[in-house]
Structures are given as structure tokens and as C-alpha cells.
Design a protein around this motif. Sequence first.
Motif, mmCIF file in Angstrom:
data_model
loop_
_atom_site.group_PDB
_atom_site.id
_atom_site.type_symbol
_atom_site.label_atom_id
_atom_site.label_comp_id
_atom_site.label_asym_id
_atom_site.label_seq_id
_atom_site.Cartn_x
_atom_site.Cartn_y
_atom_site.Cartn_z
ATOM 1 N N GLY A 168 40.702 30.272 35.125
ATOM 2 C CA GLY A 168 41.198 31.351 34.264
ATOM 3 C C GLY A 168 40.064 32.062 33.570
ATOM 4 O O GLY A 168 38.901 31.695 33.687
ATOM 5 N N PRO A 169 40.412 33.109 32.805
ATOM 6 C CA PRO A 169 39.373 33.831 32.071
ATOM 7 C C PRO A 169 38.714 32.960 31.006
ATOM 8 O O PRO A 169 39.356 32.073 30.449
ATOM 9 C CB PRO A 169 40.123 34.991 31.417
ATOM 10 C CG PRO A 169 41.557 34.815 31.717
ATOM 11 C CD PRO A 169 41.728 33.656 32.614
ATOM 12 N N GLN A 182 40.754 33.996 26.686
ATOM 13 C CA GLN A 182 42.095 34.324 27.136
ATOM 14 C C GLN A 182 43.133 34.343 26.025
ATOM 15 O O GLN A 182 42.989 33.663 25.016
ATOM 16 C CB GLN A 182 42.539 33.380 28.248
ATOM 17 C CG GLN A 182 42.554 31.931 27.876
ATOM 18 C CD GLN A 182 42.859 31.038 29.054
ATOM 19 O OE1 GLN A 182 43.828 30.292 29.031
ATOM 20 N NE2 GLN A 182 42.037 31.098 30.084
ATOM 21 N N LYS A 209 39.807 41.700 30.256
ATOM 22 C CA LYS A 209 39.484 40.281 30.396
ATOM 23 C C LYS A 209 40.734 39.424 30.533
ATOM 24 O O LYS A 209 40.704 38.388 31.178
ATOM 25 C CB LYS A 209 38.643 39.801 29.204
ATOM 26 C CG LYS A 209 37.247 40.363 29.215
ATOM 27 C CD LYS A 209 36.545 39.968 30.492
ATOM 28 C CE LYS A 209 35.133 40.424 30.576
ATOM 29 N NZ LYS A 209 34.485 39.986 31.823
ATOM 30 N N ASP A 210 41.845 39.837 29.915
ATOM 31 C CA ASP A 210 43.093 39.094 30.045
ATOM 32 C C ASP A 210 44.240 39.968 29.562
ATOM 33 O O ASP A 210 44.038 40.932 28.821
ATOM 34 C CB ASP A 210 43.043 37.791 29.232
ATOM 35 C CG ASP A 210 44.113 36.786 29.660
ATOM 36 O OD1 ASP A 210 44.645 36.904 30.787
ATOM 37 O OD2 ASP A 210 44.417 35.889 28.872
ATOM 38 N N CYS A 216 48.824 39.593 28.792
ATOM 39 C CA CYS A 216 49.999 38.735 28.736
ATOM 40 C C CYS A 216 51.211 39.619 28.471
ATOM 41 O O CYS A 216 51.224 40.367 27.495
ATOM 42 C CB CYS A 216 49.850 37.686 27.638
ATOM 43 S SG CYS A 216 51.297 36.615 27.468
#
Length: 162
Positions: A27-28, A31, A146-147, A149
Amino acid sequence: MRARSLLLATSLAVGAVVVAQPAYAAGPAIQITKIYYNSYGRTSDTPVTNKKLNGEYVQIKNTTKKAVSLKGWTLRDKQSTTSGHIFKFGAFTLGAGKTVTVRTGKGKNTSANRYWGRSFSLGTFAYIWNNTSDTAYLRNASGTLKDSCAYKSSSKVYSKAC
């Protein structure tokens, strides 16, 4: 013959290290781990207070073993281009393995909590995260995503683990 055996042993050892890597490594490095929206039920039900605004937040985690400077990084919602909902980190370093909570309201910034600084006044909608659905975007100082959600609300769940 000896060189071939040594190469095989080295390959096996390297393979074992690769297999042993933790699952989160893919994953990043920085995050979004949680969004808590609709902190006190429907906005129209109760007056907006700073406590209620700070009940709405996003958590961001550094999954690396080194501290990372977040100076110039931004956190924004899906409608940020029209709503102006953009939080920009000032001078701030997120420690290795640490989490920072970005709260919507006002407060004193610490290593664990940063504050967006939003407040309610008549005619101004102070909350950031929509109650029905939204997306959080985390970008570095260069603007690289970068992320992110995304969530869709259910009637009894007001948070999303990312």
C-alpha cells in the motif's frame, strides 16, 4: 559446483525474505485509514458547534519506518474545486508508524491532531464530508495523488475504514 550451490542457497534465502514481507508493504507509504463523517446525525437536527465539527475527521497513517514531512500536502473532498474544501499541511512531520487525525473544526495543532479550522456562521456550511457519499484525496506537495478513500453512507454507520 560449489558456486552453483552457493547461488541456490542465496536464491532460497532471498526468496524467503520476499515471502516474509508484511501485507501492508504494497500500500501507499502515507495512507488514509479512516473517515468519520456525519458526526452527530443530520446537520439540521442540532446546532453546529465546534465539538460537533471536530467529531468529523480523517485519519492518515505513516506506514514506513521513517518520519515523513507532510509540508505542502493536501487533503480534499470530491467537490473541492467548487467547495474550496482543501486542507493544506503546514510544517508538519508524521513520525514512523504514527497516525494524525485531521479534524474539521478549530483547535490547537499537535503531533496527533491537526485542525481544518472550519466554523459555522449563518449561511455557511461548515462540515466537509458529505453524509451520503464522498471521496477523500491525499496529495503530496507536488500534487501527486498518494491515496484516496471513497464511501457511501448506510443508515447506522458513519465511518469508513479505508
